[in-house]
Design an enzyme around this catalytic site. Structure first.
Site, PDB file in Angstrom:
ATOM      1  N   HIS A 109      90.214  38.932  65.462  1.00 57.25           N
ATOM      2  CA  HIS A 109      91.669  38.974  65.588  1.00 57.25           C
ATOM      3  C   HIS A 109      92.207  37.928  64.609  1.00 57.25           C
ATOM      4  O   HIS A 109      91.576  36.887  64.409  1.00 57.25           O
ATOM      5  CB  HIS A 109      92.164  38.540  66.965  1.00 57.25           C
ATOM      6  CG  HIS A 109      91.704  39.367  68.127  1.00 57.25           C
ATOM      7  ND1 HIS A 109      90.538  39.128  68.799  1.00 57.25           N
ATOM      8  CD2 HIS A 109      92.298  40.412  68.765  1.00 57.25           C
ATOM      9  CE1 HIS A 109      90.419  39.984  69.795  1.00 57.25           C
ATOM     10  NE2 HIS A 109      91.467  40.782  69.802  1.00 57.25           N
ATOM     11  N   ASP A 112      91.874  34.439  65.865  1.00 56.38           N
ATOM     12  CA  ASP A 112      90.509  33.908  66.065  1.00 56.38           C
ATOM     13  C   ASP A 112      90.112  33.198  64.784  1.00 56.38           C
ATOM     14  O   ASP A 112      89.445  32.171  64.798  1.00 56.38           O
ATOM     15  CB  ASP A 112      89.449  35.004  66.264  1.00 56.38           C
ATOM     16  CG  ASP A 112      89.755  35.975  67.360  1.00 56.38           C
ATOM     17  OD1 ASP A 112      90.411  35.583  68.335  1.00 56.38           O
ATOM     18  OD2 ASP A 112      89.320  37.148  67.231  1.00 56.38           O
TER      19      ASP A 112
END
Ligand code: XLS
Ligand code: NI
Ligand code: NI
Length: 446
Positions: A109, A112
């Site tokens: 993501h 992340d």
């Protein structure tokens, strides 16, 4: 130990080298027993069939917190004082891990990989900085991006949804992240782009205009598709169904729901489905069922490989080790001729109680071995066992004559009535479920 796989400023998994294949006779926990990347199964190697990916979020961003307590693991890449310092350390640790494990792909993501920020410009700069570093690591290791995505569910602004938020300002803010994550995916050569609609659903219908929210979701995905195509994304867009958690009801409930949604909004040429085992079981189906529904629609694109827990009833995201499930999944995958450009992404986390750095390796080794064995058994069932023949013959009455006319639309209800009147009571034919189950075990155990 060789440092061939250590690319940053320090080694995060010292004492561990490339995980070898040692075969079923080995008792070395840090070796594969079934996953032999170059072994041919039919036309392709195991690596080409399985296309394994490691996910960034569970493996490098989650130290084991749950709703009842904080994380239990102190990751060395969480030591730097700044958020950017931690992101830079994390990308080194992640690529060291991918290379030592020997997986060809990873997934992330936006937040992340890079630190989040409320300021749009700062968020975009952070992501661009980390994408440049990830690109260098990809080139150094040969590890590729299976898919990118945007996290539109963690930040409090998304508490009422992202593209389905009743407030247009939040929908627009969600576009910031999807635009940036699409650009990141293109820059990194990502082969797919995922939408998981964590908060795209409702907690109460009393305050929800479901029809309007679904129309907004269709509109938003269309805009994302058009933007992605305009910047050169030629991969597959994927929707990941999940029925609930965090919301009471999520709009991407299961495969059948998403297939209908994609067709309704004219998105089924660009989008496919990313099926997660634990989401399928949460929706009251088996993993195999949701894979089959997606595949039958020509829309099975990729898999989030994990498993749930029948006692828990939530998305426990455990590593997949149940061979019965992996054989069933690989039967669907092989029958449709593979998953490419999708793959098998371990959207799975080690247990909160698993606190050794080695546990991350052991968990992935187990999952990879379970799918490698599942692939071998499924291939044998399809090519060497009587299973496909039995199943085809069950429908043989539709292969010619009146059955064929029925399938092809050449007969009427009245024609069928007349045939039945002539033929008399149909002969009883056993479904023979048990013989299929026995065959399955016979191939699993040999
Ligand atoms: C959560 C989802 C999530 C997606 C990516 O349940 O599985 O991890 O795969 O946003
Ligand atoms: Ni997932
Ligand atoms: Ni999940």
């Amino acid at each position: 130990m060789s440092n061939d796989f250590f690319i940053g400023t320090r080694e995060y998994f010292p004492g561990l080298g490339r995980i070898p294949f040692e075969g079923i006779g080995s008792d070395n926990p840090l070796a594969f027993k079934h996953y032999d990347a170059g072994k041919r199964i039919g036309e392709k190697t195991m690596a080409e069939h399985l296309r394994f990916a490691v996910c960034y979020w569970h493996s490098f961003c989650n130290a084991g917190h749950d709703p009842f307590g904080p994380g239990t693991r102190a990751y060395p890449w969480d030591a730097p004082a700044t958020a950017m310092g931690r992101a830079e350390a994390r990308v080194d640790a992640a690529f060291e891990f991918f290379s030592k494990l020997g997986v060809p792909y990873y997934c992330f993501h936006d937040i992340d990989l890079a630190p989040d920020a409320s300021d749009v410009g700062e968020y975009e700069r952070n992501l661009r900085h980390m994408v440049a570093l990830a690109k260098e690591r990809q080139q150094a290791t040969g590890v590729k991006l299976l898919w990118g995505t945007a996290n539109l569910f963690s930040h409090p602004r998304y508490m009422n949804g992202a593209s389905t938020n009743p407030d247009f300002a939040v929908v627009a803010r969600a576009a910031v992240q999807v635009k940036a994550a699409l650009e990141a995916t293109v820059e990194l050569g990502g082969e797919n782009y995922v939408f998981w609609g964590g908060r795209e659903g409702y907690a109460s219908l009393h305050n929800t205009d479901m029809k309007r929210e679904l129309a907004h979701m269709g509109r938003f995905l269309t805009m994302a598709r058009d933007y992605g195509r305009s910047i050169g994304f030629d991969g597959v867009f994927l929707i990941e169904p999940k029925p609930m958690e965090p919301m009471k009801h999520q709009y991407d409930f299961d495969s059948a729901t998403v297939v209908g949604f994609l067709r309704e909004h004219g998105l089924d040429q660009d989008f496919k489905l990313n099926i997660e085992a634990n989401h399928a079981t949460l929706s009251g189906h088996t993993f195999e069922h949701d894979l089959q529904v997606a595949s039958d629609a020509g829309l099975l694109g990729s898999i989030d490989a994990n498993r749930g827990n029948p006692q828990n009833g939530w998305d426990t995201d455990q590593f997949p080790v149940d061979l019965y499930d992996t054989v069933a999944a690989m039967l669907v995958v092989l029958r449709q001729g593979g998953l490419q450009p999708g793959g098998l992404n371990f959207d799975a986390k080690v247990r909160r109680e698993s606190t050794d750095p080695q546990d991350l390796f052991l968990a992935h080794i187990g999952g990879m071995d379970a799918f490698a064995r599942g692939l071998e058994v499924a291939h044998a069932l399809l090519t060497a066992s009587p299973m496909e023949g039995w199943r085809q013959r069950r429908y043989a009455s539709f292969d010619q004559g009146a059955g064929r006319d029925f399938e092809d639309g050449r007969s009427t209800l009245a024609d069928l009535r007349d045939l039945a009147a002539q033929a008399g009571e149909p002969k009883q034919r056993s479904g023979r479920q048990e013989v299929y189950e026995n065959l399955f075990n016979q191939y699993l155990l040999r």
